[in-house]
Design a protein around this motif. Structure first.
Motif, mmCIF file in Angstrom:
data_model
loop_
_atom_site.group_PDB
_atom_site.id
_atom_site.type_symbol
_atom_site.label_atom_id
_atom_site.label_comp_id
_atom_site.label_asym_id
_atom_site.label_seq_id
_atom_site.Cartn_x
_atom_site.Cartn_y
_atom_site.Cartn_z
ATOM 1 N N TRP A 31 38.702 101.995 27.623
ATOM 2 C CA TRP A 31 37.986 102.992 26.798
ATOM 3 C C TRP A 31 38.362 102.835 25.326
ATOM 4 C CZ3 TRP A 31 33.665 105.285 27.327
ATOM 5 C CH2 TRP A 31 33.276 106.242 26.367
ATOM 6 N N ASP A 32 39.599 102.440 25.058
ATOM 7 C CA ASP A 32 39.980 102.175 23.669
ATOM 8 C C ASP A 32 39.097 101.078 23.072
ATOM 9 O OD1 ASP A 32 41.953 104.080 23.641
ATOM 10 O OD2 ASP A 32 43.591 102.676 24.119
ATOM 11 N N ALA A 33 38.693 100.117 23.906
ATOM 12 C CA ALA A 33 37.806 99.055 23.430
ATOM 13 C C ALA A 33 36.416 99.612 23.112
ATOM 14 C CB ALA A 33 37.705 97.944 24.474
ATOM 15 N N VAL A 34 35.976 100.633 23.876
ATOM 16 C CA VAL A 34 34.711 101.309 23.570
ATOM 17 C C VAL A 34 34.823 102.013 22.219
ATOM 18 C CG1 VAL A 34 33.116 103.146 24.261
ATOM 19 C CG2 VAL A 34 34.075 101.612 25.998
ATOM 20 N N LYS A 35 35.940 102.683 21.993
ATOM 21 C CA LYS A 35 36.166 103.362 20.709
ATOM 22 C C LYS A 35 36.132 102.356 19.560
ATOM 23 C CE LYS A 35 39.076 107.178 22.392
ATOM 24 N NZ LYS A 35 40.431 107.807 22.302
ATOM 25 N N THR A 36 36.761 101.214 19.772
ATOM 26 C CA THR A 36 36.785 100.189 18.727
ATOM 27 C C THR A 36 35.370 99.702 18.418
ATOM 28 O OG1 THR A 36 39.011 99.466 19.337
ATOM 29 C CG2 THR A 36 37.641 97.897 18.127
ATOM 30 N N ALA A 37 34.594 99.441 19.467
ATOM 31 C CA ALA A 37 33.215 98.988 19.264
ATOM 32 C C ALA A 37 32.399 100.052 18.549
ATOM 33 C CB ALA A 37 32.580 98.651 20.611
ATOM 34 N N PHE A 38 32.667 101.303 18.858
ATOM 35 C CA PHE A 38 31.922 102.414 18.280
ATOM 36 C C PHE A 38 32.282 102.640 16.810
ATOM 37 C CE2 PHE A 38 30.092 106.587 17.912
ATOM 38 C CZ PHE A 38 29.188 106.721 18.966
ATOM 39 N N VAL A 39 33.568 102.799 16.545
ATOM 40 C CA VAL A 39 34.028 103.190 15.207
ATOM 41 C C VAL A 39 34.200 101.988 14.281
ATOM 42 C CG1 VAL A 39 35.865 104.319 13.907
ATOM 43 C CG2 VAL A 39 35.143 105.256 16.115
ATOM 44 N N ASP A 40 35.009 101.028 14.679
ATOM 45 C CA ASP A 40 35.218 99.850 13.840
ATOM 46 C C ASP A 40 33.941 99.031 13.729
ATOM 47 O OD1 ASP A 40 37.787 100.754 13.755
ATOM 48 O OD2 ASP A 40 38.646 99.163 15.000
ATOM 49 N N GLY A 41 33.197 98.994 14.839
ATOM 50 C CA GLY A 41 31.941 98.261 14.818
ATOM 51 C C GLY A 41 30.965 98.829 13.802
ATOM 52 N N TRP A 42 30.959 100.143 13.655
ATOM 53 C CA TRP A 42 30.085 100.792 12.666
ATOM 54 C C TRP A 42 30.430 100.312 11.249
ATOM 55 C CZ3 TRP A 42 26.434 104.896 13.591
ATOM 56 C CH2 TRP A 42 25.878 105.444 12.428
ATOM 57 N N ALA A 43 31.708 100.333 10.912
ATOM 58 C CA ALA A 43 32.138 99.913 9.568
ATOM 59 C C ALA A 43 31.796 98.449 9.308
ATOM 60 C CB ALA A 43 33.640 100.152 9.410
ATOM 61 N N ILE A 44 31.998 97.620 10.323
ATOM 62 C CA ILE A 44 31.680 96.201 10.175
ATOM 63 C C ILE A 44 30.189 95.990 9.943
ATOM 64 C CG2 ILE A 44 31.578 93.992 11.414
ATOM 65 C CD1 ILE A 44 34.230 94.893 12.807
ATOM 66 N N GLU A 45 29.363 96.666 10.754
ATOM 67 C CA GLU A 45 27.924 96.480 10.624
ATOM 68 C C GLU A 45 27.383 97.098 9.329
ATOM 69 O OE1 GLU A 45 26.639 94.406 12.396
ATOM 70 O OE2 GLU A 45 27.963 94.324 14.134
ATOM 71 N N TYR A 46 28.035 98.153 8.867
ATOM 72 C CA TYR A 46 27.627 98.738 7.594
ATOM 73 C C TYR A 46 27.838 97.736 6.465
ATOM 74 C CZ TYR A 46 27.209 101.929 3.652
ATOM 75 O OH TYR A 46 26.812 102.542 2.468
ATOM 76 N N LYS A 47 28.998 97.073 6.467
ATOM 77 C CA LYS A 47 29.289 96.079 5.431
ATOM 78 C C LYS A 47 28.331 94.891 5.541
ATOM 79 C CE LYS A 47 34.184 97.211 4.771
ATOM 80 N NZ LYS A 47 35.583 96.725 4.903
ATOM 81 N N THR A 48 28.031 94.506 6.771
ATOM 82 C CA THR A 48 27.107 93.400 6.983
ATOM 83 C C THR A 48 25.723 93.732 6.429
ATOM 84 O OG1 THR A 48 28.272 92.704 8.977
ATOM 85 C CG2 THR A 48 25.996 91.949 8.723
#
Length: 426
Positions: free
Chosen positions: A406-423
């Motif tokens: 589930w921590d990996a889901v959180k990472t995809a959700f939260v960190d993934g958002w920041a990464i895709e925003y920058k992209t």
């Protein structure tokens, strides 16, 4: 003296003719419609209004997928549209100077909610959402009753969980499961990486007052996301380990065939369910509950890009004629009938109940004062890539429901958002 009388009579006749509906005194309406499938209905309604009032109404419909180009071309001409579509934040940024502030207009006073309206940075109401779509949990009420429950027994996550887990405990006896499969095949995964993900996004954005795409998110409600996901996959027609290959068609078929009581989807599924043999009397849609305080007062997840804007650059007479026409559309027998048939639920006091029972459920919840769970997922940056990362993490978690996964889901959700925003934004 006679010449003076003739001139006076001529002037009086001219004023009388003008007051009886001539364009010079009443103005006219030009609506640039963006839904080709509704063109015939709009043309007929315009004809009816013109016959009743004498006010000219022209409806021009842009070709499918060509609305923006058509609007740009038409706005550059004399006699530009007086009524047009401005459906999202980007559209408002592009057309703000052409959008009349609709605050305190008669048509806005007829609205039952402002949740679908668009406001500019100065707080001016620039476009009004005149219809909407909704998604939630679709319920087979006949099966629910067979299991010993009614819709009134479910009004939050705890009560939904109680019902679902009880059905699971008796599924062999009952012959059906609580939920249809929450498939993570691409034909189905958008329901959970997009629509279900809307739940934690909506509540976070509501708390933080977010009104535009944020660069980062906190995932404050991801525990709630986990709770509802766990409920879906552990009380389903299939084992959680099978979800990666389950399709949208399979999930729908399970529901249509009476193998599940609950099926997450939207108002657009209604006709397909009837075509599959289900009865309208056995269908309802309830909110997606995930354990947030006060969710007993939630409505369905509703949103739209169907928003009317009035051309502020038009003449005062044409603006008033357009506002009058808009009010007539949402209050008259002819207008509300057409809107119910073509657009389903409309957020106005005189709205007719649509034949689509999911639309009727959405309207009733809003009319009763429940808060609308708006479409926060529309803010998702680089949406396809963000969702793909989330689906991968959800699939791994569903096969092994550990805290680490589930921590990996959180990472995809939260960190993934920041990464895709920058992209997306650089």
């Amino acid at each position: 003296m006679k010449k003076f009388i003739v001139l006076a009579l001529t002037a009086a006749m001219t004023l009388t003719l003008a007051s009886c509906g001539g364009k010079s005194s009443t103005g006219s309406v030009y609506y640039l419609n963006f839904k080709p499938e509704a063109d015939a209905a709009w043309q007929e309604l315009a004809k009816t209004y013109q016959e009743q009032t004498g006010v000219p109404v022209k409806v021009v419909t842009a070709a499918s997928g060509d609305y923006s180009t058509t609007l740009n071309a038409q706005m550059g001409k004399s006699g530009a549209p007086t009524l047009f579509q401005c459906g999202n934040a980007q559209g408002l940024a592009d057309w703000n100077d052409y959008c009349l502030d609709l605050t305190d207009t008669d048509v806005v006073k007829e609205m039952t909610t402002s949740d679908f309206n668009l406001y500019n940075e100065d707080g001016e109401l620039k476009a009004i959402g005149y219809c909407y779509e909704a998604f939630g949990i679709i319920v087979n009420t006949a099966l629910l009753e067979e299991a010993g429950y009614s819709l009134s027994d479910i009004n939050n996550f705890d009560s939904l969980k109680t019902v679902a887990e009880d059905i699971t405990s008796r599924s062999d006896e009952l012959g059906f499961s609580a939920f249809s499969s929450a498939g993570l095949d691409p034909s189905s995964s958008w329901r959970f990486s997009g629509h279900l993900a809307n739940m934690p996004l909506y509540y976070e954005f509501r708390d933080d007052g977010v009104t535009e795409q944020p660069a980062t998110i906190t995932g404050a409600y991801l525990d709630n996301y986990r709770d509802i996901w766990d409920l879906y996959i552990n009380n389903s027609t299939c084992a959680p380990t099978e979800l990666n290959a389950k399709t949208g068609d399979e999930s729908k078929a399970e529901f249509v065939e009476g193998k599940a009581v609950f099926y997450q989807n939207g108002t657009w599924e209604y006709s397909g369910l009837l075509e599959g043999g289900m009865s309208a009397d056995d269908l309802a849609m309830i909110p997606i509950y995930c354990g947030v305080d006060g969710e007993e007062n939630a409505a369905l997840c509703c949103g739209t890009e169907n928003c009317w804007a009035v051309n502020s650059q038009a003449s005062e007479k044409d603006i008033q004629a357009t506002l009058d026409f808009m009010k007539w559309v949402v209050t008259s027998e002819e207008g509300t009938t057409m809107m119910a048939e073509q657009f389903g639920p409309i957020p106005f006091k005189n709205a007719k109940t649509p034949e689509n029972v999911f639309f009727a459920d959405a309207n009733e919840l809003i009319a009763n004062g429940n808060y609308t769970v708006t479409w926060a997922f529309n803010y998702t940056p680089n949406v396809d890539s963000w969702r793909a990362g989330l689906v991968t993490a959800l699939a791994a978690y569903s096969s092994d429901q550990s805290d680490a996964n589930w921590d990996a889901v959180k990472t995809a959700f939260v960190d993934g958002w920041a990464i895709e925003y920058k992209t997306q934004n650089g």
